[in-house]
Scaffold this active site. Sequence first.
Site, short mmCIF file in Angstrom:
data_model
loop_
_atom_site.label_atom_id
_atom_site.label_comp_id
_atom_site.label_asym_id
_atom_site.label_seq_id
_atom_site.Cartn_x
_atom_site.Cartn_y
_atom_site.Cartn_z
N GLN A 276 47.21 9.99 -113.28
CA GLN A 276 47.17 10.67 -111.98
C GLN A 276 48.52 11.29 -111.62
O GLN A 276 48.60 12.45 -111.20
CB GLN A 276 46.74 9.66 -110.91
CG GLN A 276 46.57 10.24 -109.51
CD GLN A 276 46.29 9.15 -108.48
OE1 GLN A 276 46.09 7.99 -108.80
NE2 GLN A 276 46.28 9.54 -107.21
N TYR B 174 41.33 10.50 -97.84
CA TYR B 174 42.65 9.88 -97.99
C TYR B 174 43.09 9.53 -96.58
O TYR B 174 44.11 9.99 -96.10
CB TYR B 174 43.57 10.93 -98.63
CG TYR B 174 44.93 10.51 -99.12
CD1 TYR B 174 45.09 9.48 -100.03
CD2 TYR B 174 46.07 11.18 -98.68
CE1 TYR B 174 46.35 9.14 -100.49
CE2 TYR B 174 47.34 10.84 -99.14
CZ TYR B 174 47.47 9.82 -100.05
OH TYR B 174 48.72 9.49 -100.52
N ARG C 22 57.52 9.88 -103.22
CA ARG C 22 58.27 11.04 -102.74
C ARG C 22 59.51 10.62 -101.97
O ARG C 22 60.59 10.49 -102.53
CB ARG C 22 57.37 11.96 -101.91
CG ARG C 22 56.40 12.78 -102.76
CD ARG C 22 55.71 13.84 -101.92
NE ARG C 22 55.17 13.30 -100.68
CZ ARG C 22 53.96 12.75 -100.57
NH1 ARG C 22 53.17 12.70 -101.61
NH2 ARG C 22 53.55 12.26 -99.43
N ASP D 198 37.10 2.95 -106.11
CA ASP D 198 37.51 4.19 -106.76
C ASP D 198 38.60 3.85 -107.80
O ASP D 198 39.79 3.97 -107.54
CB ASP D 198 38.05 5.16 -105.69
CG ASP D 198 38.51 6.47 -106.28
OD1 ASP D 198 38.06 6.83 -107.37
OD2 ASP D 198 39.35 7.13 -105.63
N GLU E 140 40.77 0.94 -106.05
CA GLU E 140 41.00 1.36 -104.67
C GLU E 140 39.88 0.81 -103.81
O GLU E 140 38.70 1.07 -104.07
CB GLU E 140 41.09 2.90 -104.56
CG GLU E 140 42.36 3.46 -105.20
CD GLU E 140 42.60 4.93 -104.88
OE1 GLU E 140 41.64 5.66 -104.58
OE2 GLU E 140 43.78 5.34 -104.95
N LYS F 66 40.96 9.89 -112.12
CA LYS F 66 40.02 9.40 -111.12
C LYS F 66 38.57 9.37 -111.58
O LYS F 66 37.79 8.55 -111.10
CB LYS F 66 40.08 10.32 -109.88
CG LYS F 66 41.36 10.21 -109.09
CD LYS F 66 41.38 8.91 -108.31
CE LYS F 66 42.55 8.84 -107.35
NZ LYS F 66 42.56 7.58 -106.62
N ASP G 113 36.16 12.47 -101.91
CA ASP G 113 36.99 11.31 -101.63
C ASP G 113 38.07 11.72 -100.64
O ASP G 113 38.82 12.67 -100.88
CB ASP G 113 37.62 10.81 -102.94
CG ASP G 113 38.26 9.44 -102.78
OD1 ASP G 113 37.93 8.72 -101.83
OD2 ASP G 113 39.10 9.09 -103.64
N HIS H 199 47.99 3.58 -96.23
CA HIS H 199 47.95 3.91 -97.66
C HIS H 199 48.73 5.19 -97.95
O HIS H 199 49.55 5.24 -98.87
CB HIS H 199 46.50 4.05 -98.12
CG HIS H 199 46.35 4.52 -99.53
ND1 HIS H 199 46.71 3.73 -100.61
CD2 HIS H 199 45.91 5.70 -100.05
CE1 HIS H 199 46.47 4.41 -101.74
NE2 HIS H 199 46.00 5.60 -101.42
N TYR I 37 48.50 15.47 -111.32
CA TYR I 37 47.98 15.90 -110.02
C TYR I 37 48.64 17.14 -109.44
O TYR I 37 48.12 17.75 -108.51
CB TYR I 37 48.03 14.74 -109.01
CG TYR I 37 49.32 14.57 -108.25
CD1 TYR I 37 49.42 14.99 -106.92
CD2 TYR I 37 50.44 13.99 -108.84
CE1 TYR I 37 50.60 14.83 -106.21
CE2 TYR I 37 51.62 13.84 -108.14
CZ TYR I 37 51.69 14.26 -106.83
OH TYR I 37 52.86 14.11 -106.13
CA CA Z 1 40.35 7.17 -103.64
#
Ligand code: CA
Length: 430
Positions: free
Chosen positions: A255, A143, A157, A248, A214, A268, A141, A148, A259
């Site tokens: 998560q 990114y 963040r 997804d 997603e 996920k 997967d 996004h 993560y």
């Molecule tokens: Ca994804």
Amino acid sequence: MPFTALNNPALRSWIDIQPTSDFPIQNLPFGVFDHPEGHGPRVAVAIGDYALDLYALAQRGHFDELPELEKGLPWVFRRGSLNHLLRLGRPAWRAVRQRVSELLRHDNPALRDDEEAVRECLLRQAGLVMRRPIKPTNYTDFYSSIEHATNVGTMFRDPANALLPNWRHIPIGYHGRTSSIVVSGTPIRRPNGQRKAPTEDAPTFGPSRQLDFELEMGFVVGTGTALGSTVPVAEAEAHIFGLCLFNDWSARDLQSWEYVPLGPFLGKNFGSSLAPWVVTLDALEPFRMTGPVQEPQPLPYLQTSGPHNFDIHLEVALAPAHGPETTISRSNFGLMYWNMAQQLAHHASNGCNLEVGDLYASGTISGPTPDSLGSMLELAWRGTRPLPLPDGTERTFLLDGDTVVMRGFAEKNGVRVGFGEVRGTVLPAP
Ligand code: CA
């Protein structure tokens, strides 16, 4: 006949196809269904409202003159996934699509005028039980949407430094799991898991409180590589068989707690949904477009020129358990910052081998406007802007009973090449 002739807008079929259909003669996507009379799985091509049973066609000799298929006939069309057909090689799957296009042309009587064959080979899609079109060999997967990644970085963040320093240099991705990738229509069970909100002192275990979708596109590798070899970015697209819609499903609370430092895990891999039809890259040729300007310029092994993005309209709809379906997002695959050729070239750049049947997902496809975001996380901005629905309820994340439907299509010169839909309903946690 040049291969692109299959995309000619002037082509017509003897089958009556509505202009709004995703599956005109220019598309011819591949899938697998269970024969309704219990004869096992069948590889099929979608045409209008129908699925064309390629095993039945093969048994009637319609693929006999294709040397590319010789050793695969007819069993390759009676398998539970497209992997076997793909393994015969690109010339083979291209020859099949070309033959199907010829058989469906309005001026070809070979199948059109054979009533018995039409009855046997052409089944209405409505009511057919579809399987996963491929058995994913590996799953990665990415990114790759800058919108996004910026939104997530802003929420979690630092808005001033939303993108991490590596993002504009590397198509970021992670290795996922294939066992829980299911076909459209399969219910998705809300996962239990460990979560800890920033305001909580200690983690707890229980049903995810932040279940999300997603909006993604998946692509399927049809030509593998040997371990230790790499793929030049200019040749990467030749390894791609086709594309399909992909959801997804993500548990944001699991998560965000788990993560660090190794990335996505149980938030996920409890379920991902794959659409039943894979649209070939060949069918998407007319819809190429140039992607966003990449600044700074990527390293040489990732540099592409020309149009490597694809103009595919995407929509997400949400339907509460007893409510109407509402479109909650409209996005476009053409917005992706990193294209598929770059993703694949990067993936192979360390010598890791690509395998036939590998599934690569794009990452959430978000656009620049508030109504073009590809996840509930972004649409409701981490729960701070609840999304109103026509039934009077609102959503920050998904509730049990909610159904999520994703649709997509490309359109040009009066030809609509569509992807059908990928749908799933949320079941309560076990
Ligand atoms: Ca994804």
